[in-house]
Scaffold this motif. Structure first.
Motif, PDB file in Angstrom:
ATOM      1  N   LEU A  43     -97.121  41.364 -24.525  1.00 19.96           N
ATOM      2  CA  LEU A  43     -95.690  41.647 -24.655  1.00 19.96           C
ATOM      3  C   LEU A  43     -95.272  42.702 -23.646  1.00 19.96           C
ATOM      4  O   LEU A  43     -96.096  43.533 -23.218  1.00 19.96           O
ATOM      5  CB  LEU A  43     -95.388  42.159 -26.074  1.00 19.96           C
ATOM      6  N   PRO A  44     -94.002  42.709 -23.231  1.00 19.10           N
ATOM      7  CA  PRO A  44     -93.510  43.815 -22.393  1.00 19.10           C
ATOM      8  C   PRO A  44     -93.770  45.146 -23.088  1.00 19.10           C
ATOM      9  O   PRO A  44     -93.702  45.236 -24.320  1.00 19.10           O
ATOM     10  CB  PRO A  44     -92.006  43.527 -22.267  1.00 19.10           C
ATOM     11  N   HIS A  45     -94.050  46.179 -22.292  1.00 17.61           N
ATOM     12  CA  HIS A  45     -94.444  47.475 -22.864  1.00 17.61           C
ATOM     13  C   HIS A  45     -93.426  47.981 -23.875  1.00 17.61           C
ATOM     14  O   HIS A  45     -93.808  48.421 -24.977  1.00 17.61           O
ATOM     15  CB  HIS A  45     -94.625  48.497 -21.738  1.00 17.61           C
ATOM     16  N   HIS A  46     -92.140  47.924 -23.519  1.00 13.64           N
ATOM     17  CA  HIS A  46     -91.116  48.451 -24.416  1.00 13.64           C
ATOM     18  C   HIS A  46     -91.084  47.664 -25.724  1.00 13.64           C
ATOM     19  O   HIS A  46     -90.978  48.249 -26.816  1.00 13.64           O
ATOM     20  CB  HIS A  46     -89.745  48.404 -23.742  1.00 13.64           C
ATOM     21  N   THR A  47     -91.188  46.345 -25.638  1.00 11.62           N
ATOM     22  CA  THR A  47     -91.152  45.507 -26.843  1.00 11.62           C
ATOM     23  C   THR A  47     -92.351  45.806 -27.734  1.00 11.62           C
ATOM     24  O   THR A  47     -92.224  45.932 -28.960  1.00 11.62           O
ATOM     25  CB  THR A  47     -91.150  44.020 -26.449  1.00 11.62           C
ATOM     26  N   ARG A  48     -93.528  45.924 -27.113  1.00 15.77           N
ATOM     27  CA  ARG A  48     -94.743  46.213 -27.880  1.00 15.77           C
ATOM     28  C   ARG A  48     -94.627  47.552 -28.601  1.00 15.77           C
ATOM     29  O   ARG A  48     -94.926  47.650 -29.798  1.00 15.77           O
ATOM     30  CB  ARG A  48     -95.953  46.234 -26.947  1.00 15.77           C
ATOM     31  N   ARG A  53     -88.957  42.367 -36.957  1.00 15.16           N
ATOM     32  CA  ARG A  53     -89.999  42.952 -36.111  1.00 15.16           C
ATOM     33  C   ARG A  53     -91.347  42.921 -36.813  1.00 15.16           C
ATOM     34  O   ARG A  53     -92.379  42.565 -36.199  1.00 15.16           O
ATOM     35  CB  ARG A  53     -89.642  44.389 -35.744  1.00 15.16           C
ATOM     36  N   ASP A  56     -90.960  56.663 -27.651  1.00 14.26           N
ATOM     37  CA  ASP A  56     -90.392  56.612 -26.303  1.00 14.26           C
ATOM     38  C   ASP A  56     -90.117  58.043 -25.841  1.00 14.26           C
ATOM     39  O   ASP A  56     -88.976  58.514 -25.796  1.00 14.26           O
ATOM     40  CB  ASP A  56     -89.107  55.783 -26.292  1.00 14.26           C
ATOM     41  N   THR A  58     -83.424  43.607 -38.879  1.00 12.95           N
ATOM     42  CA  THR A  58     -84.162  43.827 -37.635  1.00 12.95           C
ATOM     43  C   THR A  58     -85.558  44.363 -37.939  1.00 12.95           C
ATOM     44  O   THR A  58     -86.547  43.941 -37.328  1.00 12.95           O
ATOM     45  CB  THR A  58     -83.399  44.814 -36.734  1.00 12.95           C
ATOM     46  N   GLU A  74     -91.943  49.144 -29.455  1.00 14.73           N
ATOM     47  CA  GLU A  74     -90.908  49.038 -30.487  1.00 14.73           C
ATOM     48  C   GLU A  74     -91.450  48.355 -31.733  1.00 14.73           C
ATOM     49  O   GLU A  74     -91.221  48.811 -32.860  1.00 14.73           O
ATOM     50  CB  GLU A  74     -89.734  48.233 -29.912  1.00 14.73           C
ATOM     51  N   LEU A  75     -92.191  47.264 -31.550  1.00 18.89           N
ATOM     52  CA  LEU A  75     -92.757  46.533 -32.691  1.00 18.89           C
ATOM     53  C   LEU A  75     -93.777  47.385 -33.446  1.00 18.89           C
ATOM     54  O   LEU A  75     -93.777  47.425 -34.685  1.00 18.89           O
ATOM     55  CB  LEU A  75     -93.420  45.242 -32.212  1.00 18.89           C
ATOM     56  N   ARG A 109     -92.726  39.496 -36.958  1.00 20.13           N
ATOM     57  CA  ARG A 109     -93.254  39.075 -35.658  1.00 20.13           C
ATOM     58  C   ARG A 109     -94.656  39.623 -35.452  1.00 20.13           C
ATOM     59  O   ARG A 109     -95.554  38.900 -34.993  1.00 20.13           O
ATOM     60  CB  ARG A 109     -92.331  39.556 -34.541  1.00 20.13           C
TER      61      ARG A 109
END
Length: 504
Positions: free
Chosen positions: A313-318, A350, A160, A346, A320-321, A353
């Motif tokens: 997936l939302p950009h931030h979630t993708r 992740r 990020d 966590t 992060e994963l 997932r």
């Protein structure tokens, strides 16, 4: 009651004043010491409490609570309560940061000398409490700054970059205006890490982010932005290491800021080499990596297809994963969690997932190697072309270039010189998911012998295997290229390749 420790035999001002000033010596600056001195100097009981009523020093005295509160909060400057055989003086500490009250109780009435001593002691206590408040504020500021540095590092670790720049801009404007950086990891005695960090801060002169590693007490992590292919902090950091015995430094090659996690892994690998070098410093060896020997459009197309289940997936979630998975492939769940500032549950959630979305089995090292290759490919050019016209190659096709086959044969061929058949042990150990006990059962040898064989293969291959990470995955890809291991089945990507092959 204490003995007279502060006044002279004749009770002159000079004698007791000298004793009070002695309490301001650097080695004697302590509010408990001052109250003890005061009790002895005027034969009294002494208490010091803050504006909330918390006892700071001495013993709590019986007194009217409302009167004590009025003095402590500054409503009145002082108070006196006299009863037969019991004389109490309350004196307020009036500085905004040191509001409180000094209570003194004597059996004898207060004479001029005792009154003067109490008044001067209030002044000394205000100085000491102000100094303590300042020191506390400095410590809080240091902790807040350290937390901010760690937060920036964690943002860089998950790619990020925009957020990292915003957070850094307040204290270090322009630090991450460049797109690339090197990561260094310094290792020394845990007890001396703060001193090492201060020396590094001074040497870097604001040209690097210096973070106390949250996972390893002996480590400092340094992110040094690069300009025109060079970072300004590197030479200075190596100079600092030279001045600290038993301290080592490992550095990465230059990487895009989005690949800070990759650079960190390289720095850790270089640190392992630095421990055996006379100058106690090493930079990650830039060597031929297998992905550089593959067809670039075909590799990018394969990586995009393999990771496509995450595209919705939302950009931030993708992001992060994927960042968590990349770190999780190189480090334990516990260390990954500490580095990212999340719980290990966590981290596991992740990765599970991602595992589910890719229909993959992350306990299989060939699967890990394939997914890591795809992750690194996308991270190397996150905004690059998707190569729509690229052939729908599978991993086997990607690995069967002449250059890559020659590389794999040369790498694994090094193991042939050992009569213990290290190549068979390493191959079986990879198939067993890196489990020495299962490998031992397959080969009919002891688990410790398996570990000894794998450890012996490391210097021959010039790669760490037991620690996992990118070194191990390169060795796995070499085995896959030569057909010594079966290609892993990774969900939709494999099905898409099979379908594309049928239609062709």
């Amino acid at each position: 009651m204490g003995s007279r420790t502060g006044g002279g035999r004749d009770g002159t001002c000079g004698d007791w004043a000298y004793g009070l000033l002695e309490q301001l010596r650097p080695a004697a600056r302590d509010i408990n010491g001052v109250t003890t001195w005061l009790a002895g100097a005027i034969e009294a009981e002494v208490s010091l409490q803050d504006v909330t009523g918390t006892l700071l020093a001495g013993t709590r005295l019986p007194a009217d609570d409302a009167l004590v509160t009025d003095v402590a909060t500054g409503r009145i400057a002082s108070a006196a309560v006299d009863t037969p055989g019991h004389h109490v003086r309350l004196a307020g500490l009036g500085h905004p940061d040191t509001k409180g009250v000094l209570g003194v109780a004597r059996r004898r009435p207060f004479d001029r000398r005792a009154t003067d001593i109490v008044a001067r002691t209030v002044w000394v206590l205000e100085l000491l409490l102000r100094e303590r408040e300042t020191a506390g504020a400095v410590r809080r500021l240091d902790r807040a700054t350290a937390d901010l540095r760690l937060a920036i590092l964690q943002l860089l670790m998950v790619g990020d970059i925009i957020a990292a720049r915003r957070v850094a801009a307040g204290l270090w404007p322009g630090l991450f205006d460049t797109d690339s950086a090197r990561v260094y990891v310094l290792e020394g005695h845990a007890a001396r890490r703060d001193d090492l960090a201060e020396d590094c801060q001074a040497a870097a002169e604001g040209h690097a982010l210096i973070v106390r590693c949250p996972a390893v007490d002996e480590h400092l992590i340094v992110v040094a932005p690069m300009e025109r292919g060079h970072d300004l902090a590197g030479p200075e950091l190596r100079s600092v290491v030279g001045g600290h015995p038993d301290t080592f430094i490992g550095g990465s090659v230059g990487q895009n800021l989005a690949q800070t996690a990759t650079a960190y892994g390289q720095a850790v690998s270089a640190l392992a080499v630095a421990r055996f070098r006379s100058d106690r410093a090493a930079v990650y060896a830039e060597r031929t990596h297998p992905e550089r020997l593959m067809n670039p459009p075909a590799l990018r197309g394969w990586a995009d297809r393999l990771l496509s289940p995450l595209d919705d997936l939302p950009h931030h979630t993708r992001a992060e994963l994927l960042a968590t998975t990349r770190l999780g492939f190189s480090f334990t769940a516990v260390k990954t969690a500490i580095i990212l500032g999340v719980s290990r549950n966590t981290v596991r959630a992740r990765m599970e997932r991602v595992e589910g979305l890719l229909e993959a089995d992350f306990s299989d090292l060939t699967t890990r190697a394939a997914v890591q290759l795809a992750l690194n490919t996308q991270a190397a050019a996150p905004d690059g072309p998707r190569a729509p016209g690229a052939p729908a190659a599978g991993l086997t096709e990607l690995l069967r270039t002449e250059a890559l086959l020659a590389w794999a044969d040369s790498l694994l061929g090094r193991l042939a010189t050992d009569t213990r058949d290290l190549r068979r042990t390493v191959r079986t150990w990879i198939t067993a998911g890196g489990n020495s006990e299962r490998t031992a059962q397959v080969l009919g040898i002891h688990a410790q012998t398996v570990r000894d064989h794998v450890r012996s293969a490391e210097p021959v291959l010039e790669r760490e295997l037991l620690a996992g990470g990118s070194d191990l995955y390169e060795v796995v890809l070499a085995h896959l290229a030569l057909g010594d291991l079966d290609e892993p089945a990774v969900g939709r990507a494999k099905r898409d390749h099979q379908d594309a092959t049928v239609h062709d």
